[in-house]
Enzyme design. Structure first.
Site, PDB file in Angstrom:
ATOM      1  N   ASP A  66       0.594  -1.233  -0.021  1.00 16.02           N
ATOM      2  CA  ASP A  66       0.019  -0.018   0.124  1.00 16.02           C
ATOM      3  C   ASP A  66       0.960   1.331   0.079  1.00 16.02           C
ATOM      4  OD1 ASP A  66       1.171   0.054   2.637  1.00 16.02           O
ATOM      5  OD2 ASP A  66      -0.918  -0.848   3.572  1.00 16.02           O
ATOM      6  N   CYS A  83       6.804  -0.434   0.818  1.00 15.94           N
ATOM      7  CA  CYS A  83       6.342  -1.783   0.460  1.00 15.94           C
ATOM      8  C   CYS A  83       7.196  -2.230  -0.540  1.00 15.94           C
ATOM      9  CB  CYS A  83       4.718  -2.086   0.446  1.00 15.94           C
ATOM     10  SG  CYS A  83       3.787  -1.574   1.961  1.00 15.94           S
ATOM     11  N   CYS A  86       8.054   7.717   4.069  1.00 10.52           N
ATOM     12  CA  CYS A  86       6.861   7.307   3.312  1.00 10.52           C
ATOM     13  C   CYS A  86       6.308   8.343   2.551  1.00 10.52           C
ATOM     14  CB  CYS A  86       6.017   6.562   4.070  1.00 10.52           C
ATOM     15  SG  CYS A  86       6.321   4.787   4.478  1.00 10.52           S
ATOM     16  N   ASP A 126       2.527  14.227 -39.133  1.00  7.87           N
ATOM     17  CA  ASP A 126       2.156  13.809 -40.140  1.00  7.87           C
ATOM     18  C   ASP A 126       0.801  14.245 -40.675  1.00  7.87           C
ATOM     19  OD1 ASP A 126       2.386  11.977 -42.339  1.00  7.87           O
ATOM     20  OD2 ASP A 126       1.022  10.495 -41.425  1.00  7.87           O
ATOM     21  N   THR A 160      -1.337  12.550 -43.372  1.00  8.07           N
ATOM     22  CA  THR A 160      -2.592  11.536 -43.636  1.00  8.07           C
ATOM     23  C   THR A 160      -2.788  10.541 -42.358  1.00  8.07           C
ATOM     24  OG1 THR A 160      -1.808  11.492 -45.992  1.00  8.07           O
ATOM     25  CG2 THR A 160      -3.394   9.669 -45.032  1.00  8.07           C
ATOM     26  N   ASP A 183       4.033  11.682   9.801  1.00  7.38           N
ATOM     27  CA  ASP A 183       4.530  10.864   8.819  1.00  7.38           C
ATOM     28  C   ASP A 183       3.208  10.262   8.263  1.00  7.38           C
ATOM     29  OD1 ASP A 183       6.108   8.983   7.248  1.00  7.38           O
ATOM     30  OD2 ASP A 183       4.913   7.739   8.468  1.00  7.38           O
TER      31      ASP A 183
END
Length: 724
Positions: free
Chosen positions: A17, A21, A372, A414, A416, A697
C-alpha cells in the site's frame, strides 16, 4: 558456448500500500540467484522480474510471503492470494473487491484499538497495573510490525519504516512513555489502513475499466442465439447486441445501424452513428437498434484489455524524478537514524540535559523522519496521471514519458491519418445537364465492388446522399486512367482529367474549375456519358474536425508546429494553408527522421506525431514519439505514447496532463518535507511529542496520496487545456 538470454516474468503482489512496501519486495527478490532486475509497481500491485534461465518462482514466492505479502503469476485470474487466506484478504482489500473494514490490516487496527481502550479502563480501575496494561495493548500492534521489520532487514531492507517504528515504540517503553507508545502504534496502524484505502482507490481506477465489458454475450450460430461468457468469444464469431446493451467485444458491424455511446471508453459526449463495416469497441453502449457484429479481437486483446496492460507496464517504469527520490531515500533514512541518535545523546552528554527528555525527542524524530510520504509523492502522482490519461484515450508508456512531455516545444505532425481523417471523401460535385444525385448514381454504379480509396469515397457519398446505385454492365478498370461500363444503356466513363481530355473536349470553364480543385489539393474525376462531360467529382482527404482547434491550442502553449508528409507538394500545401501550419512535403521516411534530428540539433525538444510505417523512424528519433489513432502496429510499437481516438486536440491535452502531474508532484514533495520540517522544529523545542510525530508521517502520506488522486478527476475541454 551460448550466452544466457534474459527473460521477464510478471507477478501480482497483494498487500502493498505504499512505496516502502514496494522497496522491501524489490530488495528481497533482487538478492535471489538468477534474478538480474526487479521492477515493482505499488500502484498496480505488480512485479516484473528479469532473470537468466527459468524463473526462480519458488524462491521468489518464499521471499515475498516471508515479508507478509501474497503473490501469484500476473496472468492468474482473480486476486493474488496464491491460495493463502491471509493474502486473499489483502488482495481483495487492495483491489477494492471487499469491504476495507474487514481486511487483515483493518482487523489488526480494530484489535489494537480495543486493546488500548481496555488498557485505559484497566488503568482507571487498577492504577497499579496501568503501565503493564498499556505495554500489552501496544504489543498487540507492535509484534506484527516488529516481525515485518525483522523480515525486511533479513531480506535487504534494514532501514524500513517498521524498523524506525519499532525502535521508537520500544525506546518509549524504557523511558516510561508507555501510554504514548501504545497510541503511536495505533496511529501507525490507522495510517497504514488509510494508505491502503487510498492505494486501493488509485489501483481500482484503471482496473475499473475492465468492469465496462459485460460478462455475457449473445452468440449467433446458424440463426440460433445463445448466451455465453464474453471471455470465451473467439475472433470471427457473430454476436447480437440489443439496444441499451454494452458491446461485449471489439468488432465490426455486419448488419444494422445505431448510435454508439463511446463515452465510457473515449470520453466523447455525443454518440456516433455507425453502420455495416464500421468498428465498435468493447464496453461501449448500443443505444437504439439491434446490431449484428463480427468479433475482431479476443477478450484478452480487446481495446480495454490493451489499455489496462499498457498502463500496468507503464506504471512499472520509473520517471527520472521518482528514481532520484528513491536514491535520495536510501541515504535519507539512515541519516534520520543518525540525527535521532545525535539528538538523544549529545544534549545530555555535553550540556547536562535530562536523558529521558532528549531520548524522547530523539525517538520522536525517528517517527517524523519516516520517508513514506516523500517516497510515495512521485509514483502516486505518476500512476494517477497515467490512469487519468488512459481513461481518456491517452496512453503513455511510463512515467519517464509523462515527465518528458512537459519539455516539448516543437511538434512535427504527419498529414494523412494524423491531421487528416486518413480516408478520402467527395468534397464537391459539379453537374452539367444532370442532377448531382444522378451523377453520383452513375459514378457509384461503375465503382461498385472496388476497394480503391477513391471508389470507396464515391460509394460512401452515394450512400450518405441516398443516391440509388443501378447495376453496371461490362464495368472494367482502364489502367492508369479510370473505370468504364454501361449503365442504363449509356456508355459511362469515370476518368482522371487528363484521360477525360482524350475522349472529350473540356471547356475553359471546366478546366478552370478542375485547376481550382487541384490547387486546393483535391483529386478530380471527370464523368463522361457517351463521350460528353456531364460532371466533376472532387475528392480529398479532409482535415480532422478538431484539427484547427487542436493546433491553435498547441500554439497558445508556445509550441512550434510543422507538417512532415510524403504527399505531393500541391495537396500538402493546400492542407497546410487551411490549417495555417508550415509544410515540408514529398518526404521519404529517412527525410522525416533527418528533419527531426535537425530540429533537435537546434535545441528543440521534439514530439513526432504519426500513424504509419513510414513514420516509425521519425517516431523513434524524436524526444517523444506519439502514435495517432488506431495507427499501425509498427507505429504503436515504436512510439512512446498513443492517442487512441485520433483527436488532434489530444496532443495538447497530453502535454497539459504532463504539466499538471509535475505540478502535483511538486505539491506532494512540498507537503511531505514541509510537514516534517515543522514537526522537527516543534519537537526539538518541546511543543510536540511521539503521537504528533507519527501523524506527521502517516498524515503526510495520506494527504500526498489523496492529492495525487485528484488527478483522476482531470477533464479535458473542447480545446486542449486540462481542467479539474
Amino acid at each position: 558456448m551460448t550466452a544466457n538470454i534474459a527473460s521477464k516474468t510478471r507477478y501480482r503482489i497483494g498487500g502493498m500500500d505504499c512505496a516502502s512496501c514496494g522497496a522491501k519486495v524489490q530488495n528481497a527478490v533482487a538478492r535471489l540467484d538468477g534474478v538480474t532486475a526487479v521492477d515493482v509497481s505499488v500502484s498496480n500491485g505488480t512485479m516484473s522480474v528479469s532473470h537468466d534461465g527459468p524463473a526462480p518462482s519458488a524462491a521468489i514466492t518464499r521471499s515475498v510471503k516471508w515479508l507478509g505479502y501474497s503473490i501469484a503469476p500476473a496472468d492468474t485470474p482473480g486476486d493474488a492470494s496464491d491460495g493463502d487466506p491471509k493474502g486473499a484478504a489483502d488482495s481483495h482489500f487492495e483491489l477494492g473487491e471487499g469491504a476495507w473494514w474487514s481486511s487483515r490490516k483493518a482487523v489488526l487496527t480494530w484489535a489494537c484499538g480495543a486493546a488500548l481502550a481496555a488498557a485505559y479502563l484497566a488503568g482507571q480501575v487498577m492504577p497499579a497495573i496501568g503501565h503493564w496494561a498499556f505495554i500489552a495493548a501496544m504489543a498487540v500492534g507492535l509484534v506484527p510490525i516488529a516481525w515485518r521489520a525483522i523480515a525486511a532487514a533479513l531480506t535487504g531492507t534494514p532501514f524500513s519504516i517498521e524498523t524506525l517504528m519499532s525502535i521508537a515504540a520500544i525506546g518509549a517503553i524504557f523511558i516510561g512513555a508507555t501510554e504514548e507508545a501504545a497510541i503511536v502504534v495505533l496511529l501507525f496502524l490507522v495510517g497504514e489502513l488509510l494508505e491502503g484505502v487510498a492505494a486501493s482507490r488509485a489501483r481500482a481506477s484503471i482496473q475499473g475499466l475492465t468492469a465496462l465489458v459485460p460478462k455475457t454475450a449473445l452468440v449467433e450460430v446458424n440463426g440460433v442465439t445463445t448466451e455465453v461468457q464474453a471471455a470465451t468469444l473467439v475472433v470471427g464469431a457473430t454476436i447480437l447486441v440489443r439496444p441499451g446493451d454494452r458491446i461485449p467485444a471489439d468488432g465490426e458491424i455486419i448488419d444494422g445501424q445505431s448510435s454508439i455511446d463511446e463515452a465510457p471508453v473515449t470520453g466523447e459526449s455525443v454518440p456516433r452513428r455507425k453502420g455495416p463495416g464500421e468498428p465498435v469497441f468493447a464496453g461501449t453502449i448500443n443505444t437504439d437498434a439491434v446490431l449484428r457484429i463480427r468479433v475482431t479481437a479476443a477478450a484478452s486483446d480487446n481495446t480495454i484489455a490493451r489499455i489496462v496492460k499498457l498502463v500496468e507496464r507503464a506504471q512499472e517504469s520509473k520517471a527520472p524524478t521518482e528514481r532520484f527520490i528513491d536514491r535520495f531515500s536510501r541515504v535519507y533514512t539512515p541519516g534520520v537514524l543518525v540525527v535521532g541518535a545525535l539528538v538523544a545523546i549529545l544534549p545530555p552528554l555535553f550540556l547536562g540535559a535530562a536523558w529521558s527528555e532528549w531520548i524522547y525527542k530523539g525517538l520522536a524524530i525517528l517517527l517524523i523522519g519516516c520517508p513514506c510520504a516523500l517516497v510515495i509523492s512521485t509514483p502516486a502522482a505518476i500512476a494517477a496521471g497515467l490512469s487519468a490519461g488512459a481513461r481518456r484515450g491517452l496512453l503513455l508508456k511510463g512515467g519517464a514519458v509523462l515527465e518528458a512531455l512537459r519539455d516539448i516545444d516543437m511538434v512535427a505532425l504527419d498529414k494523412t491519418g494524423t491531421l487528416t481523417e486518413g480516408k478520402p471523401v467527395v468534397t464537391d460535385i459539379v453537374a452539367y445537364g444532370r442532377s448531382e444525385q444522378k451523377l453520383l448514381s452513375l459514378a457509384a454504379a461503375l465503382e461498385t465492388g472496388s476497394s480503391h480509396p477513391l471508389a470507396l469515397a464515391i460509394l460512401a457519398r452515394a450512400k450518405a446522399d441516398k443516391a440509388p446505385v443501378p447495376p453496371a454492365a461490362n464495368a472494367k478498370a482502364v489502367p492508369g486512367k479510370g473505370v468504364s461500363g454501361a449503365v442504363g444503356g449509356e456508355a459511362v466513363y469515370l476518368a482522371s482529367a487528363r484521360a477525360a481530355a482524350e475522349k472529350a473536349v473540356l471547356t475553359d470553364a471546366q478546366k478552370s474549375c478542375i485547376d481550382a480543385f487541384n490547387d486546393d489539393g483535391k483529386t478530380v474525376s471527370v464523368l463522361l456519358v457517351d463521350d460528353a462531360v456531364v460532371g466533376l467529382l472532387a475528392i480529398r482527404d479532409e482535415p480532422r474536425t478538431d484539427a484547427i482547434v487542436g493546433l491553435e491550442a498547441l500554439r497558445a502553449a508556445g509550441i512550434g508546429l510543422v507538417m512532415l508528409t510524403g504527399d505531393n507538394r500541391r495537396t500538402a500545401a493546400a492542407i497546410g494553408k487551411s490549417l495555417d501550419i508550415d509544410v515540408q512535403a514529398e518526404l521519404l521516411p529517412e527525410d522525416k527522421q533527418r528533419i527531426v534530428r535537425e530540429l533537435q540539433a537546434e535545441g528543440r525538444k521534439v514530439a513526432k506525431i504519426g500513424d504509419g510505417i513510414n513514420d516509425a523512424p521519425a517516431l523513434a528519433a524524436a524526444d517523444i514519439g506519439i502514435a495517432m489513432g488506431g495507427g499501425t502496429d509498427v507505429a504503436l510499437e515504436t512510439a512512446d505514447a498513443a492517442i487512441l481516438h485520433g483527436r488532434v486536440a489530444d496532443i495538447a491535452n497530453m502535454i497539459s496532463l504532463s504539466h499538471q502531474v509535475m505540478a502535483n508532484i511538486r505539491q506532494n514533495i512540498t507537503i511531505a518535507l514541509g510537514l516534517k520540517g515543522v514537526f522537527l522544529v516543534t519537537t526539538i523545542l518541546g511543543y510536540t511529542g511521539l503521537w504528533p510525530a507519527i501523524l506527521a508521517d502517516t498524515g503526510a502520506t495520506v494527504i500526498v496520496t489523496l492529492n495525487a488522486l485528484r488527478l483522476l478527476g482531470i477533464r479535458f475541454d473542447k480545446g486542449a487545456a486540462a481542467t479539474r
